[in-house]
Design a protein around this motif. Sequence first.
Motif: not given
Lengths: 435, 332
Positions: B187-200
């Motif tokens: 979650l912290f780095t952003g390696q998850r599904a989601g909207s483009l800019g919201e994950t990291s």
Amino acid sequence: MALATFKGGTHPPEKKELSKDSPIEVLSEPEKVIIPLSQHTGAPCKPAVNVGDTVKKGQLIGTPEGFVSAAVHSSVSGKVTGIENVQLPTGRFSQAIVIENDKQNEWTNLKDNPDYMNLSPEELKNKIKEAGIVGLGGAAFPTHVKLSPPKEKPIDIVILNGAECEPYLTADYRLMIEKTSEVVEGLKILMKILGVKRGIIGIEANKPDAIEKMKEAVRGIEGIEVWALKVKYPQGAEKMLIKATTGREVPPRGLPMDVGVVVQNIGTAFAIFEAVRYGKPLIERVVTVTGEGIKNPKNLMVKIGTPVSHLIEFCGGFKNGIGKLVAGGPMMGFALSGLDVPVTKGTSGILVMSDSEVIHTEDFKPCIRCGRCVDACPMGLMPSMLSVLGEKGFYEEMKEYNLFDCFECGTCAFVCPSKRPIVQFIRLGKSLVKP
Amino acid sequence: MEAIKEKLIVSVSPHVRTEESVSRIMWTVNLALLPATVMAIYFFGIRALYVLSLSVMSAVFFEWAFEKFTKRPVTISDGSAFLTGLLLGMNLPSGVPFYLPVIGSFVAIVITKHLFGGLGYNIFNPALIGRAFLLLTWPRIMTTWLEPSGFTVDAKTTATPLMILKEEGIGRLLELFGDKANLYIHLFTGQRAGSLGETSVIAILIGGLFLLWRGYITWHIPLSFLGTSAVIAWVFGGKGVLFTGDPLIHLMSGGMMIGAFFMATDYVTSPMVRKAQIIFGIGCGFLTMLIRLKGGYPEGVMFAILIMNCFAPLLDRAFKTRVFGARKGQKK
């Protein structure tokens, strides 16, 4: 210890270095002086001379009308050549006595009073009144009125305002350096008139040498303190200065006397000393001529009524293509429309801005509600709302946002990223609705 | 001397102004979004680049076209249309067809911003209205998420952590990511599904802290938004038992971070008065968690901010600043 200050404010570039090291020079004699009969807040004077009269330096030429008014004296000896309607630095018009200078500098009779501290408060106040002294910080409020608070408002502190928070200006700074003991004497006279035991001299911390000199001068004098203030605009505004040094807050629409304080400017204290000691009326003052658009910035001792053009010439003329000429500082000063405007009692500086420095506010943008002005307003107002309401013509509604508590310091407009002429909207509102 | 008189400019004080300007503010915020943009492209590959540039370009185009059409001065260089386009793109899934960013930009720029009077006059955050329109019109496309598989060509569809949390519970989430530490790292780095800019989270934090440091935003809205969300997630986010929820999962998933630092802090649509900003942030946090925990959608940031946008002027009125010298509670 943290420096004394207030909430809000901003940091415009100080620019004091242009003129701060130039000692006060006496300006050369002007060919003629134009002395307005309304240089102060209050009723204009009535002419006390006629065209063709010969006048001496220091002679009364305008008689005050009513209590809130201040006498006007000739700053030169010579011949009255006209009584005309002229434009003042503020843009307003006033009757003025035009005097051709014979350059003889022949004084009226002045009476030296080495013993002035033995005069009664009433006598001291009378001397100030007769000398036509007004607040020299800019608002030019008659000083004897300020020194006559009603009985139910006891005063316990006199503050000398040495903040000089307007960028560029160094007139008060030079006085504090060069006329230190005279300024302190002025404060002592003020304290005696008001029967006050405590005097405070507040100086912004960017003038360490002035603070040192003042501290030196008041050493051993009981009841007088020198305070270093945080460098922040508008630290020198009366209410902000009182808050910073005493913690007291002047109530909305109130006056300093409501919290037991009288504030006087450094230049005023000097003028008070000269009036009380030598009987000298207020016929000259220190004016800082400065800016990127003037060849040799200087601090000048200028005779009241000298046309601005004479000051400019004395300072070597313009450079860099002139854009704006401002009487006073850049935050609250008045843009001049011409060079024949006379220096008045309230003129603390002439700022010459080059063409490239001028901000063209007609290109202002909509308010983006960033809230910078709300944070910066020293009066705790919401200038953004005032400007939007003013722009759309909702003048009555501006009162809900405390329109009349604004003293037009310009902090909001300075910080506005949309370059909105907020002060202009506020003045417009003030002129169109009743408080 | 006469010649000079012609040239002298006369205007009302102050005669000096700050260097700060609307365009400098807007471009600085764009710059603060750079880390998140880079991470979006890193995780979602060429599709991210495609979606982001399409939404930025169409936002700028629509602003230009509208202003030309209505004969107003063209303001595309102030960076605000660029910012709206960028934020809209950041809030889209990576696999959307080309017409979604274009239509979203149209709704954001023309309908939400310019029809309400242009910059400074819009009530709602343009990028969020754009996204809300797309979500309600194409609900399936807008909730089809791809795995963060970088520049590989065929990315698999998957669910976002919040969807899993809502549909299947925390157990399934931990199962998928291994353990809690691993989940947090993803979650912290952003390696998850989601909207483009919201994950990291880290990329958004870098940008957000930069804006805080430079004074372009203040802590009031982000902190009250995140703090309220964290408290509610902790108290009510557990399974049936109070005070057992995991606030970190909630803070780091969905649009919480980008919402708190970049969307809720939008000057035009948030309050100006500091106290009002705190209430605004609390409202955003409360509504977000209400929707996430009790509502029909797994994510609530967008609707929460849009609802609170309506209250911004009202909050400013209710929490008017205290006039210098006025005693507490003294109304004039």
